[in-house]
Design a protein around this motif. Structure first.
Motif, PDB file in Angstrom:
ATOM      1  N   ILE A   1      -4.742  -3.990  -4.219  1.00  0.00           N
ATOM      2  CA  ILE A   1      -3.318  -4.016  -3.849  1.00  0.00           C
ATOM      3  C   ILE A   1      -3.107  -4.926  -2.637  1.00  0.00           C
ATOM      4  O   ILE A   1      -2.188  -5.751  -2.611  1.00  0.00           O
ATOM      5  N   MET A   2      -3.958  -4.786  -1.651  1.00  0.00           N
ATOM      6  CA  MET A   2      -3.818  -5.601  -0.435  1.00  0.00           C
ATOM      7  C   MET A   2      -4.094  -7.080  -0.709  1.00  0.00           C
ATOM      8  O   MET A   2      -3.373  -7.957  -0.229  1.00  0.00           O
ATOM      9  N   ILE A   3      -5.124  -7.346  -1.491  1.00  0.00           N
ATOM     10  CA  ILE A   3      -5.454  -8.739  -1.812  1.00  0.00           C
ATOM     11  C   ILE A   3      -4.339  -9.388  -2.610  1.00  0.00           C
ATOM     12  O   ILE A   3      -3.979 -10.546  -2.373  1.00  0.00           O
ATOM     13  N   GLU A   4      -3.762  -8.654  -3.539  1.00  0.00           N
ATOM     14  CA  GLU A   4      -2.664  -9.202  -4.327  1.00  0.00           C
ATOM     15  C   GLU A   4      -1.457  -9.512  -3.437  1.00  0.00           C
ATOM     16  O   GLU A   4      -0.808 -10.550  -3.601  1.00  0.00           O
TER      17      GLU A   4
ATOM     18  N   VAL B   1       0.837  -1.203   0.000  1.00  0.00           N
ATOM     19  CA  VAL B   1       0.000   0.000   0.000  1.00  0.00           C
ATOM     20  C   VAL B   1       0.870   1.251   0.000  1.00  0.00           C
ATOM     21  O   VAL B   1       0.622   2.204  -0.767  1.00  0.00           O
ATOM     22  N   ILE B   2       1.887   1.269   0.844  1.00  0.00           N
ATOM     23  CA  ILE B   2       2.776   2.432   0.910  1.00  0.00           C
ATOM     24  C   ILE B   2       3.463   2.671  -0.433  1.00  0.00           C
ATOM     25  O   ILE B   2       3.597   3.814  -0.877  1.00  0.00           O
ATOM     26  N   ALA B   3       3.863   1.601  -1.099  1.00  0.00           N
ATOM     27  CA  ALA B   3       4.545   1.732  -2.392  1.00  0.00           C
ATOM     28  C   ALA B   3       3.633   2.320  -3.466  1.00  0.00           C
ATOM     29  O   ALA B   3       4.118   2.905  -4.440  1.00  0.00           O
TER      30      ALA B   3
ATOM     31  N   GLY C   1      -2.042   4.882   7.960  1.00  0.00           N
ATOM     32  CA  GLY C   1      -2.547   3.710   8.665  1.00  0.00           C
ATOM     33  C   GLY C   1      -1.590   2.536   8.612  1.00  0.00           C
ATOM     34  O   GLY C   1      -1.368   1.843   9.615  1.00  0.00           O
ATOM     35  N   MET C   2      -1.011   2.303   7.437  1.00  0.00           N
ATOM     36  CA  MET C   2      -0.090   1.176   7.286  1.00  0.00           C
ATOM     37  C   MET C   2       1.207   1.410   8.053  1.00  0.00           C
ATOM     38  O   MET C   2       1.794   0.474   8.602  1.00  0.00           O
ATOM     39  N   GLN C   3       1.644   2.654   8.127  1.00  0.00           N
ATOM     40  CA  GLN C   3       2.834   2.953   8.928  1.00  0.00           C
ATOM     41  C   GLN C   3       2.556   2.725  10.413  1.00  0.00           C
ATOM     42  O   GLN C   3       3.434   2.275  11.159  1.00  0.00           O
ATOM     43  N   ALA C   4       1.337   3.009  10.833  1.00  0.00           N
ATOM     44  CA  ALA C   4       0.963   2.747  12.230  1.00  0.00           C
ATOM     45  C   ALA C   4       0.982   1.254  12.530  1.00  0.00           C
ATOM     46  O   ALA C   4       1.440   0.826  13.597  1.00  0.00           O
ATOM     47  N   VAL C   5       0.499   0.453  11.573  1.00  0.00           N
ATOM     48  CA  VAL C   5       0.533  -1.003  11.741  1.00  0.00           C
ATOM     49  C   VAL C   5       1.975  -1.486  11.831  1.00  0.00           C
ATOM     50  O   VAL C   5       2.325  -2.299  12.707  1.00  0.00           O
ATOM     51  N   LEU C   6       2.841  -0.983  10.947  1.00  0.00           N
ATOM     52  CA  LEU C   6       4.251  -1.385  10.978  1.00  0.00           C
ATOM     53  C   LEU C   6       4.909  -0.954  12.285  1.00  0.00           C
ATOM     54  O   LEU C   6       5.773  -1.661  12.818  1.00  0.00           O
TER      55      LEU C   6
END
Length: 202
Positions: free
Chosen positions: A189-192, A19-21, A45-50
């Motif tokens: 993107i996430m599913i892939e 997602v970030i990419a 959001g994805m950075q928070a998860v990481l």
């Protein structure tokens, strides 16, 4: 801190990094028919998860997903935060641990139903559901990870010719036609990314 399942770290990392990419692409898509903040919001959001990754992967799958979903609700913002947060949290509430194919099928169905209820939307309205629903059907049919990814790609591309009848894009009327829905694209993107991880695990 020991991990409950090493696959969990790889899955979270793969999804977040994918997602970030694609943040710039998501922003461009959203600029055409939305607020132009989808890429930025999803990246936050994805950075928070990481940032919480070590704590997340110390939990069982179901608890990790619920915690990650809460991060998305709190950090993504906009319309996407509650929807993706609901999706991931409901997956966690519904998923068996360790995950099985039948358990994933049931959890995915429950999660999509929760997103429909939260967003008061259904497939065919040019939203993330136009990817999530056919993906759920493909998973239920026992399709391979590569096949599920292909379903997601085709479903995302199909939103380009749809008329938006839900969300900010619906304000554009006919002008929403000709643009891929950014929520459908972030879902794809996430599913892939998940499909690639599942395929590699075989």
């Amino acid at each position: 801190m020991s991990e409950t399942d090493p696959r969990l770290r790889k899955m979270f990392e793969a999804v977040a990094q994918a997602v970030i990419a694609h943040a710039d692409e998501l922003t461009e898509l959203d600029s055409a028919i939305g607020d132009g903040d989808h890429g930025h919001n999803m990246t936050r959001g994805m950075q928070a998860v990481l940032g919480e990754l070590d704590a997340l992967v110390a939990k069982p799958w179901n608890e990790a997903l619920k915690a990650a979903g809460m991060q998305l609700v709190m950090k993504v913002g906009g319309a996407s935060g509650p929807l993706y947060g609901t999706l991931v949290m409901t997956l966690g509430k519904s998923l068996d641990t360790p995950p099985t194919r039948d358990g994933l099928t049931a959890a995915l169905h429950a999660a999509i139903e929760a997103v429909m209820a939260r967003g008061k939307a259904s497939a065919g309205q040019k939203t993330m559901l136009d990817v999530l629903v056919p993906v759920s059907e493909a998973v239920s049919a026992g399709r391979s990870p590569a096949e599920v990814a292909e379903v997601a790609r085709k479903a995302c591309a199909a939103t380009k010719e749809m008329l938006a009848t839900k969300g900010r894009a619906s304000f554009l009327g006919e002008r929403s036609v000709g643009h891929i829905d950014p929520g459908a694209r972030s879902s794809q993107i996430m599913i892939e990314a998940i499909a690639e991880q599942l395929g590699d695990a075989k």
